[in-house]
Motif scaffolding. Structure first.
Motif, PDB file in Angstrom:
ATOM      1  N   VAL A   7       0.939  -1.189  -0.105  1.00 52.31           N
ATOM      2  CA  VAL A   7      -0.172  -0.017   0.023  1.00 52.31           C
ATOM      3  C   VAL A   7       0.911   1.361   0.047  1.00 52.31           C
ATOM      4  O   VAL A   7       1.872   1.309   0.639  1.00 52.31           O
ATOM      5  CB  VAL A   7      -0.851   0.057   1.305  1.00 52.31           C
ATOM      6  CG1 VAL A   7      -1.742   1.250   1.561  1.00 52.31           C
ATOM      7  CG2 VAL A   7      -1.968  -1.131   1.235  1.00 52.31           C
ATOM      8  N   THR A   8       0.363   2.114  -0.693  1.00 49.70           N
ATOM      9  CA  THR A   8       1.214   3.537  -0.819  1.00 49.70           C
ATOM     10  C   THR A   8       0.490   4.438   0.167  1.00 49.70           C
ATOM     11  O   THR A   8      -0.357   4.735  -0.028  1.00 49.70           O
ATOM     12  CB  THR A   8       1.195   4.029  -2.120  1.00 49.70           C
ATOM     13  OG1 THR A   8       1.853   3.353  -3.190  1.00 49.70           O
ATOM     14  CG2 THR A   8       2.035   5.519  -1.882  1.00 49.70           C
ATOM     15  N   ALA A  92      -5.316   2.581   2.718  1.00 49.50           N
ATOM     16  CA  ALA A  92      -5.460   0.928   2.379  1.00 49.50           C
ATOM     17  C   ALA A  92      -6.770   0.486   2.229  1.00 49.50           C
ATOM     18  O   ALA A  92      -7.056  -0.358   1.462  1.00 49.50           O
ATOM     19  CB  ALA A  92      -5.017   0.198   4.058  1.00 49.50           C
ATOM     20  N   LEU A  93      -7.654   1.251   2.882  1.00 53.87           N
ATOM     21  CA  LEU A  93      -9.103   0.873   2.577  1.00 53.87           C
ATOM     22  C   LEU A  93      -9.305   0.999   0.988  1.00 53.87           C
ATOM     23  O   LEU A  93     -10.210   0.462   0.310  1.00 53.87           O
ATOM     24  CB  LEU A  93     -10.163   1.616   3.323  1.00 53.87           C
ATOM     25  CG  LEU A  93     -10.318   1.313   4.668  1.00 53.87           C
ATOM     26  CD1 LEU A  93     -11.385   2.221   5.376  1.00 53.87           C
ATOM     27  CD2 LEU A  93     -10.408  -0.032   5.012  1.00 53.87           C
ATOM     28  N   GLU A  94      -8.908   2.142   0.570  1.00 52.43           N
ATOM     29  CA  GLU A  94      -9.230   2.690  -1.004  1.00 52.43           C
ATOM     30  C   GLU A  94      -8.424   1.891  -1.842  1.00 52.43           C
ATOM     31  O   GLU A  94      -8.969   1.357  -2.904  1.00 52.43           O
ATOM     32  CB  GLU A  94      -9.104   4.037  -1.167  1.00 52.43           C
ATOM     33  CG  GLU A  94     -10.193   4.977  -0.200  1.00 52.43           C
ATOM     34  CD  GLU A  94      -9.701   6.529  -0.585  1.00 52.43           C
ATOM     35  OE1 GLU A  94     -10.621   7.304  -0.461  1.00 52.43           O
ATOM     36  OE2 GLU A  94      -8.710   6.848  -0.692  1.00 52.43           O
ATOM     37  N   PRO A 100     -17.003  -0.508   1.814  1.00 53.22           N
ATOM     38  CA  PRO A 100     -17.321  -0.146   3.350  1.00 53.22           C
ATOM     39  C   PRO A 100     -16.698  -1.341   4.263  1.00 53.22           C
ATOM     40  O   PRO A 100     -17.309  -2.376   4.153  1.00 53.22           O
ATOM     41  CB  PRO A 100     -18.657   0.225   3.592  1.00 53.22           C
ATOM     42  CG  PRO A 100     -19.234  -0.623   2.529  1.00 53.22           C
ATOM     43  CD  PRO A 100     -18.416  -0.927   1.317  1.00 53.22           C
ATOM     44  N   ALA A 101     -15.821  -0.909   5.090  1.00 54.56           N
ATOM     45  CA  ALA A 101     -15.172  -2.035   5.942  1.00 54.56           C
ATOM     46  C   ALA A 101     -15.513  -1.932   7.118  1.00 54.56           C
ATOM     47  O   ALA A 101     -15.886  -0.767   7.804  1.00 54.56           O
ATOM     48  CB  ALA A 101     -13.613  -2.048   5.906  1.00 54.56           C
ATOM     49  N   VAL A 102     -15.132  -3.072   8.263  1.00 61.73           N
ATOM     50  CA  VAL A 102     -14.959  -2.783   9.596  1.00 61.73           C
ATOM     51  C   VAL A 102     -13.656  -2.661   9.928  1.00 61.73           C
ATOM     52  O   VAL A 102     -12.696  -3.216   9.442  1.00 61.73           O
ATOM     53  CB  VAL A 102     -15.553  -4.184  10.259  1.00 61.73           C
ATOM     54  CG1 VAL A 102     -15.468  -4.151  11.512  1.00 61.73           C
ATOM     55  CG2 VAL A 102     -17.213  -4.374   9.710  1.00 61.73           C
TER      56      VAL A 102
END
Length: 286
Positions: A7-8, A92-94, A100-102
């Motif tokens: 991840v960047t 990281a999510l993107e 949509p994460a927990v």
């Protein structure tokens, strides 16, 4: 087996993460929802291995080595800001298409989780806060941490010495704690002269400096998604403060884990997994 991914993060900092489920396999992936696991100060993604494996049959579980930790890059001290940590989790999510994460966070990672949930509610559908205080800890606490780092008998001759010191000889201990020894053994690596931490203590102190002087209650009030506050009965988060955190959260929930301290996922992994599974089950799928 976990798969390493890159991840960047904020400012181009390279971050390492491990995915514990293949989204192409049945029962995992976007339909089941993503879970991002965020370790605490001095931690690493490997601390979540047992938790992530327990989730991977139903969720796309990713554990992140945060900046300055584990196998992620060591940024300059001035880049160890609260904003940077939150932006890293957002990235990281993107980049991994988890939202949509927990967000499941321990200690510092929990603070990152609720700050990101307050800032980007579109990315977060649930938060688990494990043993992190919302109150300001202050300068005295920071000075105690600096003294504690200086007390470490570095380098350790063997990994067994690491486990023994953090489980039995650490001046902070009130009684032996084997789980704590195992926890710290995970963040050591063998160097030319013995075993040393993967992280730089000065970088850890600078990172901690970015939050200990401030209270974080206002940010809790901005977290609209369901949020579970978990504490070990012998942890650093007291019952009264934990219950007040639940009260100020718009959709707060509470759980205690008996016979556990600051790291309940190491102290009582079965009970921890049960609490987590129940919360995730009640959330359902996105």
């Amino acid at each position: 087996m976990a798969r390493r991914i890159e991840v960047t993060g904020a400012g181009g900092v390279r971050l390492a993460a491990w995915e514990f489920a293949d989204p192409a396999k049945e029962g995992t992936g976007a339909g089941a929802g993503g879970v991002l696991l965020l370790h605490g100060l001095m931690g690493r993604a490997a601390h979540w291995a047992s938790t992530a494996r327990g989730l991977s049959g139903r969720y796309r579980a990713v554990a992140l080595d945060q900046r300055g930790h584990g196998q992620s890059a060591q940024p300059p001290l001035e880049a160890c800001t609260r904003e940077a940590y939150v932006e890293d989790a957002e990235a990281a999510l993107e980049q991994l298409a988890l939202a949509p994460a927990v967000l499941v966070g321990h200690a510092m990672g929990a603070l990152t989780a609720w700050q990101l949930a307050a800032r980007r509610p579109d990315l977060v559908r649930g938060v688990v806060i494990c043993d992190m205080r919302a109150s300001a800890l202050g300068a005295a606490s920071q000075a105690e941490w600096a003294d504690w780092f200086r007390s470490w008998p570095l380098p350790f001759a063997t990994l067994a010495d690491v486990r023994r010191w953090f489980a039995e000889d650490d001046p902070r201990l009130e009684r032996p704690d084997p789980a704590r020894g195992a926890f710290y053994a995970e963040v050591m690596h063998e160097s030319a002269d013995g075993w040393r931490p993967l992280f730089d203590p000065d970088r850890m102190l600078r990172t901690r400096e970015s939050w200990v002087h401030d209270a974080h209650w206002d940010e809790l009030t901005q977290v609209r998604c369901p949020t579970l506050v978990v504490r070990g009965l012998d942890g650093e988060l007291g019952r009264a403060e934990a219950q007040e955190m639940v009260r100020v959260l718009p959709d707060g929930h509470y759980a205690e884990i008996p016979d556990a301290g600051h790291v309940p996922h190491y102290d009582q992994p079965g009970a921890w997994q049960g609490v987590l599974d129940q919360f995730l089950g009640e959330l359902g799928t996105p």
